[in-house]
Design a protein around this motif. Sequence first.
Motif, PDB file in Angstrom:
ATOM      1  N   GLU A 153     -29.419  15.990  48.995  1.00 46.03           N
ATOM      2  CA  GLU A 153     -29.844  15.376  47.732  1.00 46.03           C
ATOM      3  C   GLU A 153     -28.779  14.418  47.194  1.00 46.03           C
ATOM      4  O   GLU A 153     -29.103  13.350  46.667  1.00 46.03           O
ATOM      5  N   GLY A 194     -30.994  11.729  48.468  1.00 47.75           N
ATOM      6  CA  GLY A 194     -31.877  11.812  47.311  1.00 47.75           C
ATOM      7  C   GLY A 194     -31.397  11.037  46.101  1.00 47.75           C
ATOM      8  O   GLY A 194     -32.213  10.586  45.277  1.00 47.75           O
ATOM      9  N   GLU A 228     -34.820   9.382  45.501  1.00 47.60           N
ATOM     10  CA  GLU A 228     -35.729  10.024  44.546  1.00 47.60           C
ATOM     11  C   GLU A 228     -36.201   9.067  43.443  1.00 47.60           C
ATOM     12  O   GLU A 228     -37.395   9.040  43.119  1.00 47.60           O
ATOM     13  N   GLY A 273     -39.716   8.737  44.737  1.00 45.65           N
ATOM     14  CA  GLY A 273     -40.195   9.971  44.144  1.00 45.65           C
ATOM     15  C   GLY A 273     -40.571   9.845  42.689  1.00 45.65           C
ATOM     16  O   GLY A 273     -41.494   9.113  42.306  1.00 45.65           O
ATOM     17  N   PRO A 276     -32.542  13.322  41.437  1.00 49.01           N
ATOM     18  CA  PRO A 276     -32.998  14.646  41.873  1.00 49.01           C
ATOM     19  C   PRO A 276     -32.599  15.733  40.879  1.00 49.01           C
ATOM     20  O   PRO A 276     -31.486  15.718  40.349  1.00 49.01           O
ATOM     21  N   LYS A 320     -40.430  15.238  51.514  1.00 49.18           N
ATOM     22  CA  LYS A 320     -40.011  14.919  50.150  1.00 49.18           C
ATOM     23  C   LYS A 320     -40.866  13.824  49.509  1.00 49.18           C
ATOM     24  O   LYS A 320     -41.222  13.919  48.336  1.00 49.18           O
TER      25      LYS A 320
END
Length: 705
Positions: A447, A451, A455, A459, A464, A555
């Motif tokens: 992460e 990430g 993210e 995301g 994250p 993810k």
Amino acid sequence: MTDHSIKECQKSLDFVLGWFAKPIFIDGDYPESMKNNLSSLLPDFTESEKKFIKGTADFFALSFGPTLSFQLLDPHMKFRQLESPSLRQLLSWIDLEYNHPQIFIVENGWFVSGTTKRDDAKYMYYLKKFIMETLKAIRLDGVDVIGYTAWSLMDGFEWHRGYSIRRGLFYVDFLSQDKKLLPKSSALFYQKLIEKNGFPPLPENQPLEGTFPCDFAWGIVDNYIQVDTTLSQFTDPNVYLWDVHHSKRLIKVDGAVTKKRKSYCVDFAAIRPQIALLQEMHVSHFHFSLDWALILPLGNLSQVNHTVLHYYRCVVSELVRTNITPVVALWRPAAPHHGLPWPLAKHGAWENPRTALAFAEYARLCFQDLGHHVKFWITMGEPYTRNMTYSAGHNLLKAHALAWRVYDEKFRRSQKGKISIALQADWIEPACPFSPKDKEVAERVLEFDIGWLAEPIFGSGDYPRVMRDWLNQRNNFLLPYFTEEEKKLIRGSFDFLALSHYTTILVDWEKEDPMKYNDYLEVQEMTDITWLNSPGQVAVVPWGLRKVLNWLKLKYGDLPMYIISNGIDDDPLAAQDRLRVYYMQNYVNEALKAYILDGINLCGYFAYSFNDRTAPKFGLYHYAANQFEPKPSMKHYRKIIDNNGFPGPKTLGRFCPEEFTLCTECSLFHTRKSLLAFIAFLLFAFVVSLSLIFYYSKKGRRSYK
């Protein structure tokens, strides 16, 4: 290795092993090197004693491991000897030296720090190495090893080291009353190994036959192409005389100047030879980065280097002309000044929010000038999160999103390209596969490594949750917050997911080596000592690529993915770059498994790197004396490209029809070819008509006379 070194090694082994082994397994007497060096100190055996001692063993019992007392010796008393975990070499030497005896390894192991509890990853991987070395000695060298014993069953008092180290498969809490034995990760590993009787091939590690989709992008990477704006001699407007009789050189005629013509892409002599090498490789895509500092030396549009922009424009247009798709990164971190123009670097670089605005302005210029030929853009190429501050990462994300929005809103409709960010995504594996804590640590590092930037884009639009919670628990509030508008700006600012991948790293939560322990993330990074390593100590772990592709899919969903860079360094002096051939074969095969077996929407693979000139030790072309020579790895990669993967008997019937994409200039020429032919015909008819009129008019005048 010299003859003297070999003799010294033999002497060392004679003193350590031969002292007892030679009398028992050979002739009943001490080694000659001992007798020559110790003279009267070494007793003599009588002939009857020699006969009595010789052959008094049914097998060779070997204890192998670190000699703890060896560390107590003064350096000059070690006679330049070093401890080595190379068990296979020792087994082969014993086999040759002592008439091929049966060998029983009665003690073998390593040690870990006394503070390490049950997740003893270091010990586990040494144990794995020793048993692998033993298996190689049996299978490859023909050594008759009949048994193996791990040392030791449980932790104990280790002589002068006391309780400062641990050597057991079972953990003992020396401060507890009951001294209960608890199995360590090494014990669980050893148990599984005994059940399997070694290291049987795993189905997931077997090579897969199959091919990639027909429109798969096969590419090569050259991080920064050499910008050589030197024009050919044909653009020189000066007049010269050749001094044939004296200097044999061209002499410039002062004051004599011809009309200066416009320069064309063909005038840049460096471009076409490079593209010819790409054609030789059979790649369909070429990935390189623009030099922001070269294009905008001041970091803004007040000074634009139009010569450099023209050079880049020529590169991409020539690539398109030869049916090679340019994949262009606007920025990647590089020396000097992190790849930024000096004025921006001087005023805080990515720490300064204004750099994000300057990047968007620079991106707009590149889209305007190069977008006619470039349909595949990368905003940021491999930003390295491990040496980046939180504020720099924050501004970098906003810069990416601003550039993406500029393209999406102003250029996508007319240029019809795609654009995204390229993330560095090496795989992080738990060092102890049986340890829940190691799995938790591995996820945390992923992460923070991937990430952090992935993210917000792919995301939720925010950092994250693991990252934010971890920092808050440690009263670290330096990670900025996005406004709702910024979240909307950043989230979804991608057309595909591009990643660079090179290796796999093991992580352990135990603090085995304080010098290598990351207190910030509470993690110990390490490597499996049985893994193959490059000269630069980069581990070759092909299955890590497949794992990171699956992690990203889990993810962020079923996104189109490109492996935008993948490669390894190799020995530049080696005639054959066998390591790179092995690396490429196995990493591409793992990519194929991800595509066929795991359903990853994998759209392309790019090998790193094009040549040794711009990336020493990494190139598929060797560069020397201004010449490029293909390495075996280039020819191997070309074979993979030509086969579109690894076809087998079941895939031989499949083929991809060739597609030709013509460049705009070429299309323009083709669409007007009939018109040009018609004009040429009219011109020809006109010339013939004039000739006939002239001929008959002369003939008529003669007749009249």
